[in-house]
Design a protein around this motif. Sequence first.
Motif, PDB file in Angstrom:
ATOM      1  N   PRO A 121       0.794  -1.218   0.000  1.00 38.39           N
ATOM      2  CA  PRO A 121       0.000   0.000   0.000  1.00 38.39           C
ATOM      3  C   PRO A 121       0.839   1.287   0.000  1.00 38.39           C
ATOM      4  N   THR A 122       0.682   2.066  -1.079  1.00 32.17           N
ATOM      5  CA  THR A 122       1.138   3.454  -1.137  1.00 32.17           C
ATOM      6  C   THR A 122       0.101   4.229  -1.946  1.00 32.17           C
ATOM      7  N   ASN A 123       0.202   5.548  -1.911  1.00 33.57           N
ATOM      8  CA  ASN A 123      -0.721   6.369  -2.701  1.00 33.57           C
ATOM      9  C   ASN A 123      -0.362   6.359  -4.175  1.00 33.57           C
ATOM     10  N   ASP A 124       0.910   6.633  -4.486  1.00 32.71           N
ATOM     11  CA  ASP A 124       1.341   6.660  -5.886  1.00 32.71           C
ATOM     12  C   ASP A 124       2.812   6.268  -6.005  1.00 32.71           C
ATOM     13  N   GLU A 157      -1.743   8.285   3.040  1.00 32.62           N
ATOM     14  CA  GLU A 157      -1.685   6.953   3.684  1.00 32.62           C
ATOM     15  C   GLU A 157      -3.029   6.534   4.266  1.00 32.62           C
ATOM     16  N   ILE A 158      -4.090   6.932   3.591  1.00 33.40           N
ATOM     17  CA  ILE A 158      -5.438   6.513   3.981  1.00 33.40           C
ATOM     18  C   ILE A 158      -5.893   5.411   3.031  1.00 33.40           C
ATOM     19  N   VAL A 159      -6.202   4.248   3.563  1.00 35.19           N
ATOM     20  CA  VAL A 159      -6.685   3.130   2.750  1.00 35.19           C
ATOM     21  C   VAL A 159      -8.201   3.246   2.649  1.00 35.19           C
ATOM     22  N   ASN A 160      -8.673   3.636   1.461  1.00 32.60           N
ATOM     23  CA  ASN A 160     -10.105   3.895   1.307  1.00 32.60           C
ATOM     24  C   ASN A 160     -10.680   3.332   0.012  1.00 32.60           C
ATOM     25  N   GLY A 166      -6.469  10.649  -9.824  1.00 33.27           N
ATOM     26  CA  GLY A 166      -7.058  11.856  -9.283  1.00 33.27           C
ATOM     27  C   GLY A 166      -7.942  11.642  -8.072  1.00 33.27           C
ATOM     28  N   VAL A 167      -8.144  10.394  -7.662  1.00 29.08           N
ATOM     29  CA  VAL A 167      -8.963  10.095  -6.481  1.00 29.08           C
ATOM     30  C   VAL A 167      -8.030   9.800  -5.320  1.00 29.08           C
ATOM     31  N   PRO A 168      -8.019  10.634  -4.278  1.00 31.38           N
ATOM     32  CA  PRO A 168      -7.083  10.432  -3.161  1.00 31.38           C
ATOM     33  C   PRO A 168      -7.321   9.107  -2.453  1.00 31.38           C
ATOM     34  N   GLY A 169      -6.237   8.571  -1.902  1.00 29.60           N
ATOM     35  CA  GLY A 169      -6.346   7.366  -1.100  1.00 29.60           C
ATOM     36  C   GLY A 169      -5.644   6.178  -1.706  1.00 29.60           C
ATOM     37  N   ILE A 170      -5.502   5.138  -0.914  1.00 31.83           N
ATOM     38  CA  ILE A 170      -4.821   3.903  -1.297  1.00 31.83           C
ATOM     39  C   ILE A 170      -5.861   2.837  -1.622  1.00 31.83           C
ATOM     40  N   GLY A 175      -1.937  -7.044   2.773  1.00 30.32           N
ATOM     41  CA  GLY A 175      -1.554  -7.849   3.932  1.00 30.32           C
ATOM     42  C   GLY A 175      -2.547  -7.793   5.071  1.00 30.32           C
ATOM     43  N   MET A 176      -3.526  -6.876   4.977  1.00 29.87           N
ATOM     44  CA  MET A 176      -4.550  -6.714   6.024  1.00 29.87           C
ATOM     45  C   MET A 176      -3.900  -6.531   7.392  1.00 29.87           C
ATOM     46  N   ASN A 177      -2.824  -5.742   7.415  1.00 32.71           N
ATOM     47  CA  ASN A 177      -2.043  -5.618   8.647  1.00 32.71           C
ATOM     48  C   ASN A 177      -1.804  -4.158   9.018  1.00 32.71           C
ATOM     49  N   GLY A 178      -2.801  -3.322   8.750  1.00 31.61           N
ATOM     50  CA  GLY A 178      -2.700  -1.921   9.115  1.00 31.61           C
ATOM     51  C   GLY A 178      -3.859  -1.495   9.983  1.00 31.61           C
ATOM     52  N   GLY A 179      -4.115  -0.189  10.010  1.00 33.15           N
ATOM     53  CA  GLY A 179      -5.197   0.335  10.821  1.00 33.15           C
ATOM     54  C   GLY A 179      -6.329   0.879   9.973  1.00 33.15           C
ATOM     55  N   MET A 180      -7.122   1.738  10.580  1.00 30.71           N
ATOM     56  CA  MET A 180      -8.256   2.353   9.891  1.00 30.71           C
ATOM     57  C   MET A 180      -8.554   3.693  10.542  1.00 30.71           C
ATOM     58  N   ASN A 181      -9.412   4.470   9.874  1.00 28.91           N
ATOM     59  CA  ASN A 181      -9.887   5.750  10.396  1.00 28.91           C
ATOM     60  C   ASN A 181      -8.789   6.789  10.568  1.00 28.91           C
ATOM     61  N   ALA A 182      -7.771   6.722   9.713  1.00 28.66           N
ATOM     62  CA  ALA A 182      -6.682   7.690   9.813  1.00 28.66           C
ATOM     63  C   ALA A 182      -7.124   9.076   9.365  1.00 28.66           C
ATOM     64  N   THR A 183      -6.477  10.092   9.914  1.00 25.26           N
ATOM     65  CA  THR A 183      -6.770  11.470   9.530  1.00 25.26           C
ATOM     66  C   THR A 183      -5.942  11.914   8.330  1.00 25.26           C
ATOM     67  N   GLY A 184      -4.845  11.205   8.032  1.00 22.89           N
ATOM     68  CA  GLY A 184      -4.008  11.534   6.889  1.00 22.89           C
ATOM     69  C   GLY A 184      -2.681  12.138   7.299  1.00 22.89           C
ATOM     70  N   VAL A 185      -1.614  11.686   6.661  1.00 25.25           N
ATOM     71  CA  VAL A 185      -0.273  12.176   6.976  1.00 25.25           C
ATOM     72  C   VAL A 185      -0.068  13.575   6.404  1.00 25.25           C
TER      73      VAL A 185
END
Length: 232
Positions: A121-124, A157-160, A166-170, A175-185
């Motif tokens: 997972p990365t944005n770009d 770094e928001i998985v959405n 042009g659409v923000p997010g990952i 790996g299903m080994n991260g978190g959720m509900n992040a506010t964004g780096v």
Amino acid sequence: MNIKHALFAIPMLAAPALSQAATVDVTITNLTQGIYFTPILVTAHSGDTHLFQVGQAASPELQMMAEGGDISGLVGIADSISAVSAQNPAGGLLAPTEYTMMTDWDTGTNNQLSITTMLLPTNDGFVGLDAWDIPTEAGTYTIYLNGYDAGTEANDEIVNGGGMSGVPGIPANPGMNGGMNATGVINTEVNSMIHIHPGNVGDSDADGGVSDLDSRIHRWLNPVAKVVVTVK
């Protein structure tokens, strides 16, 4: 020699030089501990052609690959210049520490090699090899590849489920080994040109924090991939 990449050559002693690098084996290994490679595009093409260039703006086709793992646009470019391409040799995602191999690949009269695949997972973020000169001497050659940032999207770094250009997010965290509900780096990309990826920041908050990525798993240092090319 392309000085943007580390290159180690081990030529076969007493092997005759080839007029064309027509047949090669290519092995690509994921060197990371927690990053997946999306479908890989391996392209042999003629000189003076680039699928991307560091320091230049990403094309719409490169953006599609870097943000969503979609290589179809880059394949179209390769086809338009009569390149020889291998699409998705791994048959899907290439997991950390895993490798994929292409054996007896006929590159025709093409003399340069390019490779692209999204880092997930990365944005770009993406792995890239830009127009590497295929040696004309038989032997085994090893190249280590960096992770690049396409400069087209902020690394929030928001998985959405994002992934369209042009659409923000990952798009996903395989790996299903991260978190959720992040506010964004971050919410703004300050470098809009293709550049070395700064790496994921992550955090250790499974339900909140600034990132949906785990700082103990999804961070990396370059290089992120190893490519071994055997010219026959």
